[in-house]
Design a protein around this motif. Structure first.
Motif, mmCIF file in Angstrom:
data_model
loop_
_atom_site.group_PDB
_atom_site.id
_atom_site.type_symbol
_atom_site.label_atom_id
_atom_site.label_comp_id
_atom_site.label_asym_id
_atom_site.label_seq_id
_atom_site.Cartn_x
_atom_site.Cartn_y
_atom_site.Cartn_z
ATOM 1 N N GLY A 70 -23.878 16.823 3.533
ATOM 2 C CA GLY A 70 -23.766 17.948 4.455
ATOM 3 C C GLY A 70 -22.739 17.694 5.544
ATOM 4 O O GLY A 70 -21.936 18.569 5.872
ATOM 5 N N LEU A 71 -22.749 16.474 6.102
ATOM 6 C CA LEU A 71 -21.774 16.118 7.135
ATOM 7 C C LEU A 71 -20.346 16.176 6.601
ATOM 8 O O LEU A 71 -19.433 16.660 7.279
ATOM 9 C CB LEU A 71 -22.066 14.710 7.657
ATOM 10 C CG LEU A 71 -23.237 14.563 8.632
ATOM 11 C CD1 LEU A 71 -23.567 13.093 8.844
ATOM 12 C CD2 LEU A 71 -22.910 15.216 9.961
ATOM 13 N N ALA A 72 -20.153 15.692 5.377
ATOM 14 C CA ALA A 72 -18.815 15.692 4.792
ATOM 15 C C ALA A 72 -18.297 17.105 4.590
ATOM 16 O O ALA A 72 -17.160 17.434 4.960
ATOM 17 C CB ALA A 72 -18.829 14.935 3.460
ATOM 18 N N VAL A 73 -19.124 17.969 4.022
ATOM 19 C CA VAL A 73 -18.708 19.349 3.760
ATOM 20 C C VAL A 73 -18.403 20.076 5.066
ATOM 21 O O VAL A 73 -17.461 20.870 5.162
ATOM 22 C CB VAL A 73 -19.789 20.099 2.959
ATOM 23 C CG1 VAL A 73 -19.449 21.579 2.842
ATOM 24 C CG2 VAL A 73 -19.943 19.489 1.573
ATOM 25 N N ALA A 74 -19.179 19.800 6.102
ATOM 26 C CA ALA A 74 -19.013 20.518 7.367
ATOM 27 C C ALA A 74 -17.833 20.019 8.188
ATOM 28 O O ALA A 74 -17.245 20.797 8.949
ATOM 29 C CB ALA A 74 -20.294 20.404 8.195
ATOM 30 N N ASN A 75 -17.457 18.746 8.021
ATOM 31 C CA ASN A 75 -16.491 18.158 8.951
ATOM 32 C C ASN A 75 -15.140 17.786 8.354
ATOM 33 O O ASN A 75 -14.173 17.624 9.100
ATOM 34 C CB ASN A 75 -17.111 16.906 9.586
ATOM 35 C CG ASN A 75 -18.249 17.234 10.524
ATOM 36 O OD1 ASN A 75 -18.037 17.611 11.673
ATOM 37 N ND2 ASN A 75 -19.486 17.126 10.040
#
Length: 400
Positions: free
Chosen positions: A253-258
């Motif tokens: 989730g962090l990767a996709v968002a950032n």
């Protein structure tokens, strides 16, 4: 169980989950305040929604994968660009100091208050270190505190859940093996689980990038593919190391968002509708497994434990974590007044309590009802008081 009984039980569970959320919205209170007692009462009145009866051995894996989807969605809402300076320092302290402090205090109190063996007490301590976006997010949505305070609490809840889940699995293994907890071997097992979660998250992020950016599916298929990747990667990590899939889900989730290469649209592919339904189903199902008698036997000492966690442990942690930063007194006091427990605590307690009791660990049967009471008490307390406390401390965001 017949097909008709299964259909009735599943339909009733969905009806109670959605009905509770609708009622909470009408009453203008957090949904968890309604979901928990509804599931508990329904479970006491009928066996039709008992998840072990409906789903058997598949219930626990489904809970784990459902929580992974929730944590993936929470990761999509975390902006790394805003985690800097004192904000980052406080979040790190809340986790690095909070996990051992909460675990140790809970374990030390559980032995005299609840009559637990050392193994069961440490297991309870590991379970109750978590907070989580499933409860913090909705509560903050009601309160609308100052942006920085809300950001700190959301980051803490999203990161401490997978860490707590992994810690619980490692402690469970140590208690079952009668090994000395805290030994170098168990530290190594914890580090290995973290490594599997991080590795799985990186691989999952790569798969998501391939599906979302290179293959360029339509919006519907892209969303479906994301769900599939999160479930598959979380399942693979959990097979390798218990609960490592939770950390992998947050990392994805962090990767996709950032990461700029994803160019995520404004709306979240994992819709709020799906997440809210999952939350409702999980709380109703897990609450239904707890009997009134088991709760009555531990009610008073459990409330004593809640009082210590709320009035001593959390304020002390908030003070230590914000000391030397530029947070105002009102901001750190509000952080010290927000530490509800959520679905990961319920899920890990549901998983480990029965297994430890079967192993003959003294007091293990009390873990699930105590965890349930801590969740109910903290969610209700913070849900009803967070708004007036925030106003009194002058940390409410100005109306737009």
């Amino acid at each position: 169980m017949t097909t008709d009984q299964l259909l009735f039980g599943l339909g009733l569970t969905v009806a109670l989950a959605v009905g509770s959320q609708l009622l909470a919205s009408w009453l203008r209170i957090p949904a968890l305040i309604v979901l928990l007692p509804t599931g508990f009462v329904a479970g006491a009145l009928t066996d039709d929604i008992d998840p072990h009866r409906l789903l058997g051995a598949t219930f626990e894996p489904l809970v784990s994968l459902s929580v992974a989807l929730i944590l993936y969605d929470s990761g999509l809402g975390l902006d790394m660009r805003k985690l800097r300076g004192d904000t980052r320092r406080i979040v790190v302290r809340l986790i690095v100091l909070g996990v051992p402090l909460t675990m140790a205090c809970t374990a030390l109190l559980a032995v005299p208050l609840l009559g637990m063996s050392a193994g069961a007490a440490v297991m309870l301590g590991a379970i109750l270190v978590v907070s989580g976006p499933t409860v913090v997010g909705p509560l903050l949505g009601f309160v609308r505190p100052a942006e920085r305070v809300g950001r700190i609490l959301l980051w803490e809840g999203s990161l401490v859940d997978p860490i707590g889940g992994i810690l619980g699995a490692v402690v469970f293994g140590g208690v079952v093996q009668r090994a000395r907890l805290g030994s170098g071997e168990h530290v190594l097992q914890f580090v290995l689980s973290i490594g599997v979660g991080l590795g799985g998250g990186v691989i999952g992020a790569g798969l998501l990038w391939l599906l979302m950016r290179r293959l360029r599916f339509g919006e519907v298929l892209a969303s479906t593919a994301q769900l599939a990747v999160v479930v598959v990667v979380a399942a693979a990590c959990d097979i390798a190391r218990d609960d490592a899939g939770l950390l992998a889900a947050v990392i994805m989730g962090l990767a996709v968002a950032n990461l700029k290469s994803f160019d995520l649209p404004e709306h979240r592919p994992v819709s709020e509708t799906l997440v809210q339904l999952i939350i409702g189903l999980l709380f109703i199902s897990i609450s239904a497994t707890i009997t009134p008698r088991s709760v009555a036997d531990v009610a008073l000492p459990a409330l004593g434990l809640v009082a210590a966690l709320v009035l001593i442990v959390r304020p002390l942690l908030a003070y230590l974590s914000t000391r030397g930063t530029d947070l105002t007194t009102g901001e750190w006091c509000f952080i010290g007044w927000m530490d509800p427990r959520g679905i990961v605590a319920a899920a890990t307690a549901s998983t480990f309590s029965v297994q430890l009791a079967a192993q003959g660990i003294g007091g293990a049967a009390k873990i699930l009802p105590v965890a349930f009471l801590v969740i109910v008490a903290t969610v209700t307390l913070y849900g009803l008081t967070a708004t007036p406390v925030a106003r009194r401390l002058h940390v409410v965001r100005a109306a737009s």
